[in-house]
Write an enzyme that holds these catalytic residues in place. Structure first.
Site, PDB file in Angstrom:
ATOM      1  N   GLU A 187      36.198  47.732  41.499  1.00 16.44           N
ATOM      2  CA  GLU A 187      35.674  47.116  42.732  1.00 16.44           C
ATOM      3  C   GLU A 187      36.225  47.782  43.984  1.00 16.44           C
ATOM      4  OE1 GLU A 187      36.112  44.989  40.053  1.00 16.44           O
ATOM      5  OE2 GLU A 187      33.945  44.759  40.117  1.00 16.44           O
ATOM      6  N   ASP A 196      27.655  43.972  38.400  1.00 19.76           N
ATOM      7  CA  ASP A 196      29.017  43.601  37.979  1.00 19.76           C
ATOM      8  C   ASP A 196      28.990  42.795  36.675  1.00 19.76           C
ATOM      9  OD1 ASP A 196      31.807  43.329  37.996  1.00 19.76           O
ATOM     10  OD2 ASP A 196      31.761  41.530  39.237  1.00 19.76           O
ATOM     11  N   ASN A 213      33.668  34.285  31.953  1.00 17.34           N
ATOM     12  CA  ASN A 213      34.525  35.351  32.464  1.00 17.34           C
ATOM     13  C   ASN A 213      35.660  35.613  31.467  1.00 17.34           C
ATOM     14  OD1 ASN A 213      36.131  37.030  34.406  1.00 17.34           O
ATOM     15  ND2 ASN A 213      34.443  36.453  35.747  1.00 17.34           N
ATOM     16  N   TRP A 214      36.826  36.015  31.945  1.00 18.69           N
ATOM     17  CA  TRP A 214      37.902  36.407  31.015  1.00 18.69           C
ATOM     18  C   TRP A 214      38.571  35.212  30.353  1.00 18.69           C
ATOM     19  CZ3 TRP A 214      42.203  33.981  32.545  1.00 18.69           C
ATOM     20  CH2 TRP A 214      42.317  33.668  33.903  1.00 18.69           C
ATOM     21  N   CYS A 268      41.458  38.450  48.624  1.00 22.62           N
ATOM     22  CA  CYS A 268      42.616  37.586  48.351  1.00 22.62           C
ATOM     23  C   CYS A 268      42.611  36.295  49.169  1.00 22.62           C
ATOM     24  CB  CYS A 268      43.922  38.323  48.631  1.00 22.62           C
ATOM     25  SG  CYS A 268      44.207  39.729  47.541  1.00 22.62           S
ATOM     26  N   HIS A 269      42.176  36.388  50.439  1.00 22.28           N
ATOM     27  CA  HIS A 269      42.283  35.209  51.307  1.00 22.28           C
ATOM     28  C   HIS A 269      41.039  34.329  51.270  1.00 22.28           C
ATOM     29  CE1 HIS A 269      46.257  35.744  53.049  1.00 22.28           C
ATOM     30  NE2 HIS A 269      46.032  37.038  52.998  1.00 22.28           N
TER      31      HIS A 269
HETATM   32 CA    CA Z   1      34.093  43.604  38.044  1.00 23.85          CA
END
Ligand code: CA
Length: 692
Positions: free
Chosen positions: A195, A317, A404-405, A622-623
């Protein structure tokens, strides 16, 4: 019976003294599905089923399950790791790849290893969340991938470093969040970063004794002018167009790596393209091997064996980096050794492990980008417009994925797969992008189709837990989950499935029908999957509590809705057993951020727009989307720093908070900070107006 109990008591007394000398964790131990005493690998055993044969805790007595101790983990933030349990000691990873060992019987820390990844990360601190999904264990050593890209071997008894090797070029944005896996005296690790820069993904296997490289396999081809590393790369290059190597191509293996001892194969779940947008990356189209695929390699040599690509020519993605589970199930009345895989794109795949043949694929969540998978070609039949030919599309799922993961688990007794799933749309827009002119700008979020300038509403989608029957490709049962980003699962021979949720509740369900049997309030969002193991005669369940990962960082209001505020709630390791009566120490209740809005501040609209563009690239990752922090970082709308440009400069340009994990951005100018300030003030004012 008496003898067994006595033996158990004796073992309980001597285990802390002899520590890990008793059990040798090697290939036979990790392959042993029948032995539930230890949790020796990321997915418990090589199959990654996350199924335990233990049944002391079961559907009939689960109401007696209680906390036996909790351990506060100061300095930790997002905890997403699957602990390992070996001979009564838990080993788990935390912030930026530190490792902690805890004695289960006493509930006390034995050692903690901090690899110093924040100081070592350099510019890459801008692109990483600092989460880590787990360690590996092999013959007395613990292995961890650090956020800055090292693979480190530690002495399991002392936590002292045995060896360390750098697995990435530190000048690239590659970093590590995933768990290493071990097999045949080799340890394998991949990386992430597709990314945030022009990266080319790969995995590397190292010798467990020395840390010397044994083999490396790249996922996408490099520049043909440099020659290809192997025939597989030459084959893959035929499926790319344009000058893809200038964009790196992507295909990072940041999560799923499964070793199959029955075929001596390594299966890789490969990542998305860099950038996501195929119009930029490979403008003439093409399948872009081996993005978004399962790739099988010879475990001894790293040579290509077969692949199955879930998303040819990926542009959303839709990585296939979700866990790869090995099972033996009856397909057409014949028992077959298969892979079970539920990647982001929303289809549940059953694949023949021996040759990569697709056996079945059906949607397990809301899917609008394709009508079905064509079983003759093995390819998805995409819906017109899904590739946003006119510049934008809204479709299900999106970049956060239908799964997702957060690991799924498979229970061979019920035949069901327990999947934490999302029904959440994605919006892709490249109308402002000219593909021919687009370039990566180093070390920031840059995918050629989307950013996170705008908030994601709390009700943007729904989520749940399902017991999926792979034989019929239907959900046997489903329960709704709160919000989004609920944790991975573990299942047992006691007819149980365990899951922690985003709202802080830890639950157990009947594995066969999904009846809710047991709930424990951990008082902070859970993002890590639980494990179970046995010491003496007692079965234990352990769980890390610490809201973390994608939606806990970039998720905006979708992640913020539970009231987990950065630095407010203690991160903890919890351990449960039957008749446990410990109480969780007091913790502050959920809280919702109140943005600050000095009325004298005059917002300049042009400045705010410019600031939004900067925010989307540099800060949102992050924010939080739309300047709404989702719990993993401070909310900038409530930050004193954003009222004081001098202090902001110290932090953002000069790195005053670097030791806390806040990177510096030397490419930004003082003038950019003014624009960012106008954007953040605008978002703060808007939020307060919406509330009133
Ligand atoms: Ca990705």
């Amino acid at each position: 019976m008496t003898i067994r109990i006595r033996l158990g008591l004796i073992l309980m007394l001597i285990v802390p003294l002899v520590c890990s000398a008793e059990v040798i964790v090697d290939g036979a131990a990790i392959a042993n599905e029948a032995d539930g005493r230890n949790w020796t690998s990321y997915g418990r055993t090589y199959s990654e089923q996350r199924f335990s044969p233990l049944d002391q805790i079961n559907a009939d007595n689960i109401s007696q399950l209680g906390l036996i101790w909790s351990l506060d983990l100061p300095g930790e933030n997002g905890l997403v790791s699957t602990p390992l349990a070996v001979d009564g000691v838990l080993y788990f990873t935390g912030k930026f790849g530190n490792v902690t060992a805890v004695d289960v019987l006493s509930g006390k820390m034995i050692w903690r290893h901090d690899p110093g990844a924040i100081a070592a990360a350099g510019d890459r601190l801008r692109v990483m969340w600092g989460t880590n999904r787990g360690a590996a264990f092999w013959k007395g050593k613990v292995f961890v991938g650090t956020a800055d890209g090292r693979l480190v071997a530690l002495d399991a008894n002392t936590g002292e470093q045995v060896w360390s090797t750098m697995t990435v070029d530190p000048r690239t944005p590659l970093y590590i969040t995933g768990a290493p896996r071990v097999f045949n005296d080799k340890v394998i690790i991949g990386n992430g970063g597709a990314e945030v820069g022009a990266v080319r993904g790969y995995v590397t296997a190292y010798d467990t004794a020395t840390g010397k490289q044994v083999w490396r396999f790249y996922i996408v081809p490099g520049n043909p002018a440099d020659g290809f590393e192997n025939d597989a790369m030459a084959m893959a290059a035929k499926t790319w167009t344009g000058e893809w190597w200038k964009y790196g191509g992507g295909g990072t293996v940041w999560n799923a790596i499964t070793y199959d001892p029955e075929f001596n194969l390594i299966y890789l779940g490969t990542g998305n393209g860099a950038p996501w947008n195929q119009k930029i990356r490979s403008p003439g189209g093409g399948d872009n091997l081996f993005l978004c695929a399962i790739v099988a390699l010879d475990a001894d040599t790293g040579e290509y064996r077969w692949h199955y690509q879930t998303n040819p020519g990926e542009t959303w993605d839709f990585n296939s980096a979700m866990d790869i589970v090995l099972a033996e199930i009856e397909v057409g009345e014949k028992p077959l050794k298969v892979i079970l895989h539920a990647p982001k794109n929303g289809f549940f795949y059953i694949i023949n492990r021996e040759n990569g043949e697709l056996l079945s694929a059906k949607p397990f969540a809301k899917v609008t980008w394709a009508t079905h998978i064509d079983m003759k070609t093995g390819r998805p039949v995409e819906v017109p417009g899904a590739r946003y030919p006119a510049g934008e599309v809204t479709m299900w799922p999106g970049p956060f994925g239908a799964h997702n993961w957060h690991p799924m688990s498979f229970n061979p007794k019920t035949g069901l797969v327990y999947i934490p799933y999302h029904d959440l749309a994605g919006y892709y827009n490249d109308t402002k992008i000219r593909p021919a002119e687009w370039r990566h700008e180093g070390f920031n979020f840059n995918v050629g189709v989307a950013d996170f300038q705008d908030d994601i509403p709390a009700d943007a989608g729904t989520s749940g837990l399902m017991g999926w029957n792979p034989l019929t490709q239907n959900a046997a049962w489903k329960v709704a989950n709160p919000g989004m980003w609920n944790a991975g699962t573990m299942t047992t021979a006691g007819n149980l499935v365990f899951q922690g949720r985003a709202d802080g509740k830890f639950l157990a369900y009947r594995a066969d029908n999904g009846d809710k049997l047991w709930t424990f309030d951990t008082k902070l969002g859970i993002s890590a999957p639980p494990i179970t193991y046995q010491i003496g005669d007692t079965q234990y369940v352990s769980l890390l509590v610490g809201w973390g990962g994608g939606i806990a960082m970039a998720g905006g209001s979708l992640g913020a809705q539970h009231g987990w505020v950065y630095g407010r709630h203690p991160r903890r390791l919890l351990t449960f057993a039957l008749d446990g009566e410990a109480k969780l120490p007091d913790t502050l209740p959920p809280q919702y951020v109140t943005p600050m809005d000095p009325p004298a501040f005059v917002i300049d609209e042009q400045r705010a727009i410019a600031g939004g563009n900067l925010y989307g690239k540099h800060c949102a990752w992050c924010h939080g989307s739309g300047a709404v922090a989702a719990g993993g970082t401070p909310d900038l709308r409530a930050s004193q720093l954003f009222l004081d440009l001098g202090a902001l400069e110290q932090v953002v340009l000069n790195g005053a908070l670097h030791a806390n994990g806040m990177p510096k951005f030397p490419s930004l100018k003082s003038d950019d900070l003014i624009s960012l300030q106008h954007y953040v003030r605008k978002k703060a004012r808007k939020a307060l107006l919406a509330e009133n």
